[in-house]
Design a protein around this motif. Sequence first.
Motif, PDB file in Angstrom:
ATOM      1  N   VAL A   7       0.065  -1.287  -0.342  1.00  0.00           N
ATOM      2  CA  VAL A   7       0.153   0.035   0.279  1.00  0.00           C
ATOM      3  C   VAL A   7       0.516   1.539  -0.031  1.00  0.00           C
ATOM      4  CG1 VAL A   7      -1.140   1.590   1.330  1.00  0.00           C
ATOM      5  CG2 VAL A   7      -2.360  -1.025   0.647  1.00  0.00           C
ATOM      6  N   VAL A   8       1.525   1.301   0.669  1.00  0.00           N
ATOM      7  CA  VAL A   8       2.270   2.284   1.109  1.00  0.00           C
ATOM      8  C   VAL A   8       3.442   3.363  -0.140  1.00  0.00           C
ATOM      9  CG1 VAL A   8       4.866   3.427   2.443  1.00  0.00           C
ATOM     10  CG2 VAL A   8       2.521   2.028   3.885  1.00  0.00           C
ATOM     11  N   PRO A   9       4.136   2.373  -1.094  1.00  0.00           N
ATOM     12  CA  PRO A   9       4.282   2.895  -2.530  1.00  0.00           C
ATOM     13  C   PRO A   9       3.518   3.540  -3.376  1.00  0.00           C
ATOM     14  CG  PRO A   9       6.044   0.845  -1.756  1.00  0.00           C
ATOM     15  CD  PRO A   9       4.544   1.015  -0.954  1.00  0.00           C
ATOM     16  N   CYS A  10       2.446   2.359  -3.379  1.00  0.00           N
ATOM     17  CA  CYS A  10       1.576   3.459  -4.313  1.00  0.00           C
ATOM     18  C   CYS A  10       0.899   4.168  -4.077  1.00  0.00           C
ATOM     19  CB  CYS A  10       0.763   1.266  -4.242  1.00  0.00           C
ATOM     20  SG  CYS A  10       1.149   0.501  -5.550  1.00  0.00           S
ATOM     21  N   ILE A  11       0.347   4.603  -2.860  1.00  0.00           N
ATOM     22  CA  ILE A  11      -0.548   5.379  -2.803  1.00  0.00           C
ATOM     23  C   ILE A  11       0.295   6.573  -2.189  1.00  0.00           C
ATOM     24  CG2 ILE A  11       0.053   5.113   0.153  1.00  0.00           C
ATOM     25  CD1 ILE A  11      -3.034   5.725   0.342  1.00  0.00           C
ATOM     26  N   THR A  12       1.990   5.903  -2.186  1.00  0.00           N
ATOM     27  CA  THR A  12       2.817   8.014  -2.217  1.00  0.00           C
ATOM     28  C   THR A  12       2.913   8.465  -3.824  1.00  0.00           C
ATOM     29  OG1 THR A  12       3.409   6.631  -0.506  1.00  0.00           O
ATOM     30  CG2 THR A  12       4.768   8.801  -1.598  1.00  0.00           C
ATOM     31  N   VAL A  13       2.756   7.043  -4.880  1.00  0.00           N
ATOM     32  CA  VAL A  13       3.032   7.509  -6.135  1.00  0.00           C
ATOM     33  C   VAL A  13       1.645   8.419  -6.116  1.00  0.00           C
ATOM     34  CG1 VAL A  13       3.248   6.836  -8.248  1.00  0.00           C
ATOM     35  CG2 VAL A  13       5.019   6.274  -6.484  1.00  0.00           C
ATOM     36  N   LEU A  14       1.105   7.610  -6.382  1.00  0.00           N
ATOM     37  CA  LEU A  14      -0.640   7.990  -6.740  1.00  0.00           C
ATOM     38  C   LEU A  14      -0.740   9.340  -6.667  1.00  0.00           C
ATOM     39  CD1 LEU A  14      -3.057   6.749  -8.568  1.00  0.00           C
ATOM     40  CD2 LEU A  14      -4.104   5.532  -6.847  1.00  0.00           C
ATOM     41  N   ALA A  15      -1.397   9.122  -4.937  1.00  0.00           N
ATOM     42  CA  ALA A  15      -1.732  10.192  -4.819  1.00  0.00           C
ATOM     43  C   ALA A  15      -1.123  11.543  -4.922  1.00  0.00           C
ATOM     44  CB  ALA A  15      -1.234  11.044  -2.601  1.00  0.00           C
TER      45      ALA A  15
END
Length: 313
Positions: free
Chosen positions: A101-109
């Motif tokens: 979750v953490v890498p995906c949500i950081t990049v997506l945000a």
Amino acid sequence: MMATSAQTVVAPARARTAAASATVRRKQGFQHGGWFVAPFLALFALFVIWPLLRGVYLSFTDANISGEGASFVGLDNYREALNDSAMWDALGHSAYFTLLVVPCITVLAFLLAMLAHHIERGKWLWRLCFFAPFLLPSTVAANMWQWLFTQGIGLVNETFGLTTPWLTDKSYAMLAIVIQTLWWTVGFSFLLYLAALQGIPDHLYEAAKLDGANAWHRIVHITLPMLRNITGLVIALQILASLQLFDQAVVMMDFGPGPELSTRSFVQYTLEQGFTSYRVGYASAMSIIFFVLIAAVALARMALLRNREEGTR
């Protein structure tokens, strides 16, 4: 000469008087301000400090859910927890979820914030669409995606022509929870990035354009460095939130641990021990272990931030 001597005597006296007056004002301000913060401190002590201390006490007992007949067992609960393979499996599931979750949500945000910041028409609509899912209660968001992922009637499989058993196969169950979590919680990190982007001075981009920097160079050399602190904050907050995975996993898996226990998180396993097996003392010990883990992550984040600030001086 006499005037100079008088000034040398009066100046320190005035300084002492001013310092004493400032001390009195600070004490008076603290006394008056203390009444304003007293309700918060009382509630904080009642709902945070006292439960924490009570949990520490219970972790050294064999207390059951009734709270009667508890006896002191020392470190037995902690020894059992550290040798409990099911607990480590649950912690592994929480860690795996966090890593996804953490890498995906950081990049997506970040990408969504860049889009909402630079788009010219309908800015308010884009911002509302990106942030609105975060306002939904966890159970509502989880039930929505449970229906979307349901095999045979779910829109995910029907739309893309898939037959994937999202919620019944251990290979896909955690991925389904990750997708739901990204959609549900990206709005918070998006808002942080958007606010930070609006704080970057425009003259930095204008100067870079005059120097011949293209859009990619401006992002790499201006935007990302200026967002470094926000990125660190987003990552830290997401790590702490993801490790506490519970609501969406439980609801999407029909209040169970998922296929072959593949989505049972640390928090869920702790609650099972406390409210299903009625082992409140053992569950309290697990909670204290988890609290120490979360505190270690937070302290590590603070140490990294402090070292970075000292390195930039």
